[in-house]
Write an enzyme that holds these catalytic residues in place. Structure first.
Site, PDB file in Angstrom:
ATOM      1  N   ILE A  96       0.942  -9.109   2.014  1.00 13.68           N
ATOM      2  CA  ILE A  96       2.036  -9.117   2.986  1.00 13.68           C
ATOM      3  C   ILE A  96       1.404  -9.317   4.355  1.00 13.68           C
ATOM      4  O   ILE A  96       0.356  -8.738   4.657  1.00 13.68           O
ATOM      5  CB  ILE A  96       2.870  -7.814   2.948  1.00 13.68           C
ATOM      6  CG1 ILE A  96       4.026  -7.890   3.959  1.00 13.68           C
ATOM      7  CG2 ILE A  96       2.009  -6.597   3.142  1.00 13.68           C
ATOM      8  CD1 ILE A  96       5.050  -6.763   3.829  1.00 13.68           C
ATOM      9  N   ALA A  97       2.002 -10.179   5.153  1.00 11.49           N
ATOM     10  CA  ALA A  97       1.488 -10.415   6.503  1.00 11.49           C
ATOM     11  C   ALA A  97       2.581 -11.006   7.374  1.00 11.49           C
ATOM     12  O   ALA A  97       3.436 -11.752   6.893  1.00 11.49           O
ATOM     13  CB  ALA A  97       0.281 -11.353   6.476  1.00 11.49           C
ATOM     14  N   GLU A 130      -3.734  -2.248  -3.024  1.00 11.84           N
ATOM     15  CA  GLU A 130      -5.033  -1.960  -2.432  1.00 11.84           C
ATOM     16  C   GLU A 130      -4.942  -2.281  -0.945  1.00 11.84           C
ATOM     17  O   GLU A 130      -4.308  -3.251  -0.556  1.00 11.84           O
ATOM     18  CB  GLU A 130      -6.147  -2.812  -3.063  1.00 11.84           C
ATOM     19  CG  GLU A 130      -6.467  -2.474  -4.490  1.00 11.84           C
ATOM     20  CD  GLU A 130      -5.608  -3.229  -5.511  1.00 11.84           C
ATOM     21  OE1 GLU A 130      -4.828  -4.115  -5.108  1.00 11.84           O
ATOM     22  OE2 GLU A 130      -5.704  -2.913  -6.705  1.00 11.84           O
ATOM     23  N   ASN A 135      -7.923  -0.306   7.558  1.00 11.72           N
ATOM     24  CA  ASN A 135      -6.619  -0.786   8.005  1.00 11.72           C
ATOM     25  C   ASN A 135      -5.631   0.376   8.108  1.00 11.72           C
ATOM     26  O   ASN A 135      -4.756   0.564   7.271  1.00 11.72           O
ATOM     27  CB  ASN A 135      -6.101  -1.868   7.059  1.00 11.72           C
ATOM     28  CG  ASN A 135      -4.908  -2.599   7.627  1.00 11.72           C
ATOM     29  OD1 ASN A 135      -4.252  -2.134   8.559  1.00 11.72           O
ATOM     30  ND2 ASN A 135      -4.604  -3.749   7.044  1.00 11.72           N
ATOM     31  N   TYR A 142       2.612   2.026   4.700  1.00 12.13           N
ATOM     32  CA  TYR A 142       2.817   2.349   3.290  1.00 12.13           C
ATOM     33  C   TYR A 142       3.133   3.825   3.107  1.00 12.13           C
ATOM     34  O   TYR A 142       3.971   4.187   2.279  1.00 12.13           O
ATOM     35  CB  TYR A 142       1.606   1.925   2.458  1.00 12.13           C
ATOM     36  CG  TYR A 142       1.446   0.420   2.405  1.00 12.13           C
ATOM     37  CD1 TYR A 142       2.499  -0.394   1.999  1.00 12.13           C
ATOM     38  CD2 TYR A 142       0.258  -0.196   2.772  1.00 12.13           C
ATOM     39  CE1 TYR A 142       2.370  -1.772   1.963  1.00 12.13           C
ATOM     40  CE2 TYR A 142       0.116  -1.570   2.721  1.00 12.13           C
ATOM     41  CZ  TYR A 142       1.174  -2.353   2.316  1.00 12.13           C
ATOM     42  OH  TYR A 142       1.052  -3.713   2.274  1.00 12.13           O
TER      43      TYR A 142
END
Length: 186
Positions: A96-97, A130, A135, A142
């Site tokens: 995801i970005a 992961e 990060n 999350y």
């Protein structure tokens, strides 16, 4: 999986009953082959180990277990992407970005909520991913969804041998995901 020999990061039919979702000037929809150049550009801007365009092509055109999504801004430009795999009752956030110019505005959270809800609609009841140990922003996002650190994968990332944290969400809660989205509806 994401083409040959690619690690997941983190994301065909998106599992959203074929409908596009729109909220607050952005629209989340299934990724299309015509999106791949911009999706790849976002990936290159976001990760030190970007996927090749052929991996995204595989996710869109061939992988029936994939939920490839994009988010568009009000002008219809793709500004973010995600890929989630559904395997039996598990959702694996592969990547995801968001484009760097569109981060920290809640769009990634909306995209993640849509992806998890689509996975739930396909039968996933738990999720995992992961994430790089360094990060912290992604880990915090999350955690907001209920993911917890369940372990680590030592030296997982090939570029610098950084460890990955394995994060799990033991139960995908569709009502909680819908609640994340409801206040954002226009």
């Amino acid at each position: 999986l994401a083409g040959p020999d690619l690690p997941a990061r983190g994301g065909g039919d998106p599992g959203m009953s074929g409908q596009e979702e729109q909220d607050c000037g952005t629209r989340i929809r299934p990724m299309r082959l015509t999106d791949l150049a911009v999706v790849r550009a976002i990936d290159v801007l976001s990760f030190s180990l970007p996927w090749p365009e052929s991996s995204y092509r595989f996710e869109v055109a061939e992988n029936r277990n994939a939920i490839p999504l994009v988010v568009e801004d009000a002008q219809g430009e793709v500004i973010g992407m995600s890929v989630t795999w559904v395997i039996l009752d598990e959702a694996h956030v592969a990547t995801i970005a968001l484009h760097p110019d569109h981060r920290r505005r809640g769009r990634g959270r909306r995209l993640r909520a849509h992806g998890l809800l689509a996975a739930w609609e396909r039968g996933a009841r738990l999720a995992y991913l992961e994430v790089r140990r360094s990060n912290l922003a992604a880990q915090a996002m999350y955690a907001d969804f209920g993911f917890v650190v369940a372990g680590e994968r030592p030296r997982y990332y090939q570029d610098n041998r950084e460890d990955a944290l394995l994060m799990t969400l033991e139960q995908i809660d569709p009502e909680r995901l819908r609640a994340w989205l409801e206040p954002l509806k226009s």
